[in-house]
Write an enzyme that holds these catalytic residues in place. Structure first.
Site, PDB file in Angstrom:
ATOM      1  N   SER A  35       0.820  -1.209   0.000  1.00  0.00           N
ATOM      2  CA  SER A  35       0.000   0.000   0.000  1.00  0.00           C
ATOM      3  C   SER A  35       0.862   1.270   0.000  1.00  0.00           C
ATOM      4  O   SER A  35       1.737   1.402  -0.825  1.00  0.00           O
ATOM      5  CB  SER A  35      -0.952  -0.072   1.199  1.00  0.00           C
ATOM      6  OG  SER A  35      -2.079   0.704   0.936  1.00  0.00           O
ATOM      7  N   HIS A  73      -7.508  -5.768  -0.156  1.00  0.00           N
ATOM      8  CA  HIS A  73      -6.296  -4.973   0.059  1.00  0.00           C
ATOM      9  C   HIS A  73      -5.572  -5.481   1.304  1.00  0.00           C
ATOM     10  O   HIS A  73      -5.994  -5.185   2.433  1.00  0.00           O
ATOM     11  CB  HIS A  73      -6.757  -3.518   0.253  1.00  0.00           C
ATOM     12  CG  HIS A  73      -5.653  -2.525   0.346  1.00  0.00           C
ATOM     13  ND1 HIS A  73      -4.889  -2.159  -0.737  1.00  0.00           N
ATOM     14  CD2 HIS A  73      -5.184  -1.800   1.397  1.00  0.00           C
ATOM     15  CE1 HIS A  73      -4.008  -1.245  -0.359  1.00  0.00           C
ATOM     16  NE2 HIS A  73      -4.155  -1.007   0.929  1.00  0.00           N
TER      17      HIS A  73
HETATM   18  C1  GTR Z   1      -5.479   4.482   1.466  1.00  0.00           C
HETATM   19  C2  GTR Z   1      -4.865   5.289   0.372  1.00  0.00           C
HETATM   20  C3  GTR Z   1      -4.117   4.386  -0.535  1.00  0.00           C
HETATM   21  C4  GTR Z   1      -3.244   3.395   0.225  1.00  0.00           C
HETATM   22  C5  GTR Z   1      -3.806   2.962   1.563  1.00  0.00           C
HETATM   23  C6  GTR Z   1      -2.816   2.383   2.559  1.00  0.00           C
HETATM   24  O1  GTR Z   1      -6.338   5.179   2.262  1.00  0.00           O
HETATM   25  O2  GTR Z   1      -5.872   5.972  -0.315  1.00  0.00           O
HETATM   26  O3  GTR Z   1      -3.377   5.142  -1.461  1.00  0.00           O
HETATM   27  O4  GTR Z   1      -1.966   3.895   0.384  1.00  0.00           O
HETATM   28  O5  GTR Z   1      -4.426   3.989   2.223  1.00  0.00           O
HETATM   29  O6  GTR Z   1      -1.655   2.750   2.608  1.00  0.00           O
HETATM   30  O7  GTR Z   1      -3.268   1.564   3.348  1.00  0.00           O
END
Ligand code: GTR
Length: 422
Positions: free
Chosen positions: A261, A402
C-alpha cells in the site's frame, strides 16, 4: 447570455466537485489517454539501447519523479551509530537468529532513532533479506515477546489496542498474518523490518521525523520540490541498506525491498532511487505507486493529495485533476528499476488501487527491460486471478482484499529464488 455563463460556471464547479468525491470504477469511463513512451526522451528522441537509456532516458525520468512527485532529499545524513541492542541465536522456536539494531542519526541537537528487527536463517552466513516497513511497530509482525515496542507516535487503532497514539503490549502479534516469516526462513531468506513511524510519523506535520534535520533558517516545511513522507520513508530504507553494507550477517547485494500500500509506493520509490536494492516488490501500491495515473480509476492524484497532503512533494499537486498534463506515468517509475527484478501484485477486491492500472504499468515498463534482454510481462492481457506471471518483471492478481497474504509471500519467495538470488 448571463444565464448561459452562469450555467457553464455551475457545470464546471459541479465537475470539480464530482471529480473530488466520486471515484470511477467503470472501465467504460476510463478516459482516452496517451501514455508517454519510456523509450523516447522528453524532446522526442528515440532511445535504442541500454546505454542511452541509463545516461539519458532514465536520468531525466528520475529527475522528473524526484522534483515533481516524491520530492528530493535535501542533503546527506549518515548513520551516527549502529548498535545491536538485543539478539538471540534461537528465535522462532530455534529456527532463526534474531537481531534488533538501533540506528541513530544526529545533527545539532536533533536525534532520530529507528530499530531494525531481523530474523535470519541460522545456516546461512550472509543472508539475503526482504526489507520492508510495517504499519504498527516491529512487535506486531510476530508473537515473539522479545521484540521491542516502539515509543514512536502511531495512528490510533482501537481494534489493536492502540489509543493515545501509543503502541502497547496489546498490539503484539496483531499483524503476523501479513508476514510469512517461517516461510521466508525455510526458503533461506531473512526478514528485516522497521516501524515506518520512527522515520517519519504518518501525519501532515513536518515538524517531526527526519524532515526538520535539513531546515534552513526558519523553514517550517519542505520546499515544493523537496521530500514528502514517501521520500522520507524511502530514505530510511536506504539507510538500512547502508547499515547492511557494514554488517556481516546480511548480504547487502541481495536486499529485496518490499512494501504494501503506501509502503508499496515507498518500496517502489526506494528501488527506483537507490540502485543498490537487488529486487523490488510492490504489494497493492495503487495510486502514486504502480497504478497508471492517467486511467483515473479508483484513487486519483487529486484525491490522494488532498487525503494525504504530506505523502508527495507539493509540486505533485500541479497534477490534481490534471493527470493529462503529466509528462510521465507510473510505468516509467517501474522502468527506473530495470534491469533489476520487479514484482507488482494486486488484489481482486482492491479496486481503489486499480489492479488493471497496476498490471498495465508493469506491462509498459517491460519495454525497458527488453533493452537489457530481461523478460518482462509478455502481453497486455491480464492473467487470471491467482495465476502469477513470473519473469524478471512479475505480476499477479489474487482473490481477496487490500492486504498481504501467505499466497502473496509464496509467490514473492519463489520469484526471489528464481529471479533475484540465482
Ligand atoms: C489508502 C490510500 C491508498 C493506500 C492505503 C494504505 O487510504 O488511499 O493510497 O496507500 O491507504 O496505505 O493503506
Amino acid at each position: 447570455m448571463k444565464k448561459i455563463a452562469l450555467l457553464i460556471i455551475f457545470a464546471m464547479v459541479m465537475q470539480v466537485a464530482w471529480s473530488q468525491e466520486e471515484a470511477n470504477y467503470d472501465e467504460s469511463k476510463v478516459p482516452d489517454f496517451e501514455l508517454p513512451d519510456p523509450l523516447k526522451t522528453f524532446n522526442g528522441k528515440k532511445i535504442r539501447n541500454s546505454k542511452k537509456w541509463i545516461k539519458k532516458g532514465r536520468q531525466e525520468l528520475l529527475d522528473f519523479f524526484t522534483e515533481n512527485v516524491y520530492g528530493e532529499v535535501p542533503d546527506e545524513l549518515k548513520i551516527a551509530s549502529a548498535q545491536i541492542v538485543e539478539q538471540s541465536e534461537n528465535a522462532l522456536n530455534g529456527k532463526a537468529k534474531r537481531r534488533q539494531v538501533e540506528l541513530t542519526f544526529q545533527k545539532g541537537n536533533r536525534n532520530l532513532h529507528f530499530f531494525i528487527l531481523m530474523y535470519l536463517p541460522k545456516n546461512i552466513e550472509k543472508a539475503p533479506v526482504f526489507l520492508g516497513y510495517n504499519f504498527y511497530g516491529n512487535h506486531t509482525v510476530t508473537e515473539d515477546v522479545n521484540v521491542i515496542i516502539s515509543e514512536a507516535w502511531s495512528r490510533d487503532n482501537p481494534s489493536f489496542g492502540i489509543i493515545n497514539n501509543q503502541l502497547t503490549e496489546q498490539s503484539r502479534g496483531v499483524r503476523t498474518n501479513r508476514w510469512a516469516i517461517d516461510k521466508m526462513i525455510d526458503a533461506g531468506i531473512g526478514l528485516a523490518t522497521i516501524y515506518y513511524g520512527e522515520v517519519d510519523p504518518d501525519k501532515d506535520d513536518f515538524s517531526d521525523g527526519v524532515h526538520p534535520f535539513f531546515y534552513v533558517d526558519n523553514q517550517q516545511q519542505p520546499a515544493a520540490s523537496e521530500w514528502g513522507s514517501i521520500s522520507a520513508w524511502s530514505w530510511g530504507l536506504s539507510r538500512a541498506l547502508d547499515y547492511f553494507e557494514t554488517y556481516s550477517e546480511v548480504d547487502e547485494n541481495k536486499v529485496i525491498v518490499f512494501g504494501h500500500s503506501r509502503l508499496g509506493k515507498t518500496s517502489l520509490w526506494a528501488g527506483a532511487s537507490d540502485e543498490r536494492f537487488a529486487g523490488v516488490i510492490s504489494n497493492c501500491s495503487g495510486c502514486g505507486g504502480a497504478a497508471l495515473a492517467k486511467r483515473k480509476f479508483g484513487e486519483t492524484v487529486g484525491r490522494i493529495n488532498s487525503s494525504f497532503p504530506h505523502w508527495f512533494c507539493k509540486n505533485f499537486r500541479n497534477f490534481n485533476n490534471n493527470e493529462e498534463a503529466l509528462p510521465v506515468d507510473q510505468h516509467e517509475l517501474l522502468a527506473l528499476i530495470a534491469p533489476r527484478p520487479l514484482y507488482v501484485a494486486s488484489a481482486e477486491e482492491d479496486q481503489w488501487a486499480d489492479p488493471k492500472g497496476e498490471f498495465l504499468s508493469a506491462f509498459y515498463a517491460s519495454k525497458v527491460y527488453d533493452l537489457f534482454d530481461k523478460k518482462g510481462i509478455p502481453s497486455d492481457k491480464m492473467p487470471a486471478v491467482n495465476e502469477p506471471i513470473q519473469n524478471t518483471v512479475s505480476y499477479h492478481i489474487r482473490t481477496g482484499k487490500h492486504d498481504v497474504t501467505d499466497f502473496d509471500w509464496e509467490q514473492y519467495i519463489n520469484w526471489a529464488k528464481e529471479q533475484v538470488l540465482k
